[in-house]
Write an enzyme that holds these catalytic residues in place. Structure first.
Site, mmCIF file in Angstrom:
data_model
loop_
_atom_site.group_PDB
_atom_site.id
_atom_site.type_symbol
_atom_site.label_atom_id
_atom_site.label_comp_id
_atom_site.label_asym_id
_atom_site.label_seq_id
_atom_site.Cartn_x
_atom_site.Cartn_y
_atom_site.Cartn_z
ATOM 1 N N TYR A 42 -2.768 -7.956 15.878
ATOM 2 C CA TYR A 42 -1.825 -6.990 15.184
ATOM 3 C C TYR A 42 -3.334 -6.063 15.022
ATOM 4 O O TYR A 42 -2.909 -4.930 15.257
ATOM 5 C CB TYR A 42 -2.124 -7.576 13.743
ATOM 6 C CG TYR A 42 -2.176 -7.102 13.009
ATOM 7 C CD1 TYR A 42 -1.508 -5.989 13.132
ATOM 8 C CD2 TYR A 42 -3.873 -7.023 11.554
ATOM 9 C CE1 TYR A 42 -1.885 -4.885 10.951
ATOM 10 C CE2 TYR A 42 -3.097 -5.778 10.893
ATOM 11 C CZ TYR A 42 -2.532 -5.000 10.485
ATOM 12 O OH TYR A 42 -2.540 -4.334 9.265
ATOM 13 N N VAL B 256 0.602 -1.447 -0.224
ATOM 14 C CA VAL B 256 -0.133 -0.109 -0.108
ATOM 15 C C VAL B 256 0.900 1.315 0.197
ATOM 16 O O VAL B 256 0.514 2.226 -0.736
ATOM 17 C CB VAL B 256 -1.018 -0.085 1.199
ATOM 18 C CG1 VAL B 256 -2.045 1.521 1.127
ATOM 19 C CG2 VAL B 256 -2.175 -1.405 1.302
ATOM 20 N N ARG C 140 3.864 -4.227 10.522
ATOM 21 C CA ARG C 140 4.085 -5.818 10.617
ATOM 22 C C ARG C 140 2.734 -5.757 10.651
ATOM 23 O O ARG C 140 2.009 -5.261 11.093
ATOM 24 C CB ARG C 140 4.510 -6.822 11.714
ATOM 25 C CG ARG C 140 6.325 -6.813 12.014
ATOM 26 C CD ARG C 140 6.149 -7.039 13.135
ATOM 27 N NE ARG C 140 8.162 -7.425 12.911
ATOM 28 C CZ ARG C 140 8.773 -8.758 12.606
ATOM 29 N NH1 ARG C 140 8.366 -9.398 11.531
ATOM 30 N NH2 ARG C 140 9.469 -8.192 12.673
ATOM 31 N N SER C 141 2.088 -7.150 9.708
ATOM 32 C CA SER C 141 0.602 -7.208 8.966
ATOM 33 C C SER C 141 -0.127 -8.275 9.146
ATOM 34 O O SER C 141 -0.949 -8.293 8.258
ATOM 35 C CB SER C 141 0.106 -6.020 8.355
ATOM 36 O OG SER C 141 1.210 -6.473 6.973
ATOM 37 N N ASN D 25 -10.660 -4.669 3.356
ATOM 38 C CA ASN D 25 -9.272 -5.930 2.144
ATOM 39 C C ASN D 25 -8.803 -4.968 1.245
ATOM 40 O O ASN D 25 -9.440 -5.462 0.106
ATOM 41 C CB ASN D 25 -10.267 -7.044 1.993
ATOM 42 C CG ASN D 25 -10.509 -7.935 2.794
ATOM 43 O OD1 ASN D 25 -11.350 -7.353 3.958
ATOM 44 N ND2 ASN D 25 -9.741 -9.235 3.592
ATOM 45 N N THR E 192 -6.618 -0.098 10.468
ATOM 46 C CA THR E 192 -7.531 -1.245 9.902
ATOM 47 C C THR E 192 -8.579 -2.004 10.532
ATOM 48 O O THR E 192 -8.814 -1.612 11.761
ATOM 49 C CB THR E 192 -6.438 -2.361 10.402
ATOM 50 O OG1 THR E 192 -6.807 -3.837 9.779
ATOM 51 C CG2 THR E 192 -5.913 -2.744 11.545
HETATM 52 N N1 UFG Z 1 -9.130 -17.417 2.403
HETATM 53 C C1 UFG Z 1 -9.198 -18.761 2.336
HETATM 54 N N2 UFG Z 1 -8.756 -19.523 1.805
HETATM 55 C C2 UFG Z 1 -7.364 -18.679 1.986
HETATM 56 C C3 UFG Z 1 -6.809 -16.671 2.408
HETATM 57 C C4 UFG Z 1 -7.653 -16.664 2.890
HETATM 58 O O1 UFG Z 1 -10.333 -19.034 2.655
HETATM 59 O O2 UFG Z 1 -5.782 -19.330 1.615
HETATM 60 C C5 UFG Z 1 -10.408 -16.254 3.179
HETATM 61 C C6 UFG Z 1 -10.364 -16.327 4.883
HETATM 62 O O3 UFG Z 1 -10.437 -17.353 5.853
HETATM 63 C C7 UFG Z 1 -11.416 -14.747 4.565
HETATM 64 C C8 UFG Z 1 -11.089 -14.567 3.273
HETATM 65 O O4 UFG Z 1 -10.386 -14.888 2.354
HETATM 66 O O5 UFG Z 1 -12.201 -14.896 4.761
HETATM 67 C C9 UFG Z 1 -10.084 -13.127 3.004
HETATM 68 O O6 UFG Z 1 -8.717 -12.864 3.571
HETATM 69 P P1 UFG Z 1 -7.730 -12.613 3.717
HETATM 70 O O7 UFG Z 1 -6.436 -12.984 4.561
HETATM 71 O O8 UFG Z 1 -7.190 -11.741 2.398
HETATM 72 O O9 UFG Z 1 -7.981 -11.442 4.582
HETATM 73 P P2 UFG Z 1 -8.817 -11.070 5.966
HETATM 74 O O10 UFG Z 1 -9.986 -10.518 5.966
HETATM 75 O O11 UFG Z 1 -7.640 -12.571 6.700
HETATM 76 O O12 UFG Z 1 -7.828 -10.090 6.430
HETATM 77 C C10 UFG Z 1 -7.685 -8.343 6.588
HETATM 78 C C11 UFG Z 1 -6.318 -7.406 6.163
HETATM 79 C C12 UFG Z 1 -6.156 -7.927 7.060
HETATM 80 C C13 UFG Z 1 -6.677 -7.107 8.580
HETATM 81 C C14 UFG Z 1 -8.014 -8.457 8.055
HETATM 82 C C15 UFG Z 1 -9.264 -7.139 9.498
HETATM 83 O O13 UFG Z 1 -5.491 -7.993 5.524
HETATM 84 O O14 UFG Z 1 -4.673 -6.802 7.399
HETATM 85 O O15 UFG Z 1 -8.626 -8.195 6.868
HETATM 86 O O16 UFG Z 1 -9.865 -6.238 8.810
HETATM 87 F F1 UFG Z 1 -6.569 -7.421 9.861
#
Ligand code: UFG
Length: 321
Positions: free
Chosen positions: A138, A12, A73-74, A167, A114
């Site tokens: 985090y 970003v 870190r994220s 996201n 976030t």
């Molecule tokens: N997912 C899968 N398979 C994968 C990876 C992710 O099914 O291999 C799912 C996750 O369970 C989630 C969705 O895809 O339901 C999105 O997952 P991401 O890891 O891409 O993103 P997150 O929603 O977990 O995380 C994002 C940001 C974080 C922040 C979080 C909460 O990347 O930094 O939203 O706001 F903390």
């Protein structure tokens, strides 16, 4: 404006730095390259390779009109396993930055916060006045920094804005997402299309959602960058504005995989896997405040645009140089 962009070699941060250079600002990127990439620093920006906690005071002593603070870190999972990295790397480092801002009278600060600050939502869409109860270190570290910024703004007159990303997806030309450890859905799915991964896991298909998979609010990184430029313009001395940034539409994991199939033409095998701990079922932003107060207007809200831009970026990285 003369601007310091911390973490401007990351995903970003590099896209925002590129937008700021294009808008005519005088940009210095400070990054320790622990997770960022030197070649992600946009042409036209000065680059300082340094540890922010150590360098903040000296660098800001040169006199800046504002700081955009992305360095952090994220990784949610890592933060549960190794919280010390988040309290130190995110909170302690940001406190050093705030001290440097106070000492040198830097007038403006825009901070990468976030949706993880909210934790499990009580109501959808999530507004900025929703309870902030992060479920991992985090999110807790980012919330602690938001609280510190509020008190610095009130006491020391800093014009501050925190932007709470949902996201983030997509890419800006040659600036995109490339993490050594990839955990995010869209880049993982695109790795399958690129042939570097066999299949994607779907973490849970029995969630209380229309198709049983988790729903998220994806926001294009270029729309996010627009919000940072606007935040700089609208920041008011002594005030800390906190704004959600999302497109306001939820897409399920299955819908994301399907969009990736359409964009890439690859069948992308998806296999059911257990729920990932700490995942809420649905996260969707209410971004009305950013629209009303910053004049933000996200325009790249179509999932196929975000996936298409991420795919163009991923493919450009695979071309021999
Ligand atoms: N997912 C899968 N398979 C994968 C990876 C992710 O099914 O291999 C799912 C996750 O369970 C989630 C969705 O895809 O339901 C999105 O997952 P991401 O890891 O891409 O993103 P997150 O929603 O977990 O995380 C994002 C940001 C974080 C922040 C979080 C909460 O990347 O930094 O939203 O706001 F903390």
């Amino acid at each position: 404006m003369k601007l310091l962009v911390t973490g401007g070699a990351g995903y970003v941060g590099s896209v925002c730095a590129a937008h700021l250079v294009d808008a005519g600002h005088d940009v210095t990127v400070l990054d320790d390259l622990s997770t960022g990439h030197r070649d992600a620093v946009p042409d036209g920006a000065e680059f300082v390779e340094a540890d922010l906690a150590e360098a903040a005071d000296e660098v800001l002593g040169a006199g800046f009109d504002g700081v955009l603070h992305f360095a952090a870190r994220s990784l949610v999972g890592e933060s549960v396993q190794r919280p010390e990295l988040y309290w130190s790397g995110n909170v302690v480092t940001s406190l050093r930055l705030l001290e440097a801002i106070r000492r040198h009278g830097t007038p403006r600060l825009v901070f990468s916060s976030t949706a993880a600050t909210y934790g499990e939502p009580e109501a959808i869409p999530i507004r900025e006045d929703a309870p902030a109860r992060p479920t991992n270190p985090y999110g807790a570290s980012k919330l602690a920094i938001d609280n510190a910024i509020s008190s610095y703004a009130a006491a020391h007159g800093v014009a501050a804005v925190s932007l709470r990303y949902f996201n983030v997806a997509g890419a800006h030309g040659r600036f995109g997402e490339r993490h050594a450890v990839e955990t995010h859905l869209i880049p993982l799915v695109l790795q399958v299309a690129a042939g570097t991964r066999e299949s994607v896991q779907v973490f849970g298909d029995d969630w209380p959602t229309p198709d049983g998979t988790c729903v998220r609010d994806y926001v294009h990184v270029d729309d996010l960058a627009d919000a940072h430029v606007l935040a700089l313009q609208h920041a008011r001395p002594g005030h800390h504005g906190i704004y959600n940034l999302g497109s306001g539409t939820g897409f399920s994991v299955r819908e994301v995989v399907e969009a990736c199939r359409e964009v890439t033409g690859h069948p992308i095998p998806a296999v059911a896997a257990p729920r990932r701990s700490g995942d809420p079922a649905v996260l969707i932003a209410a971004s009305d405040a950013a629209k009303a107060e910053l004049g933000w207007n996200p325009v790249r809200t179509d999932l196929s645009t975000m996936v298409g831009d991420a795919w163009s970026f991923a493919q450009s990285r695979r071309q021999p140089v």
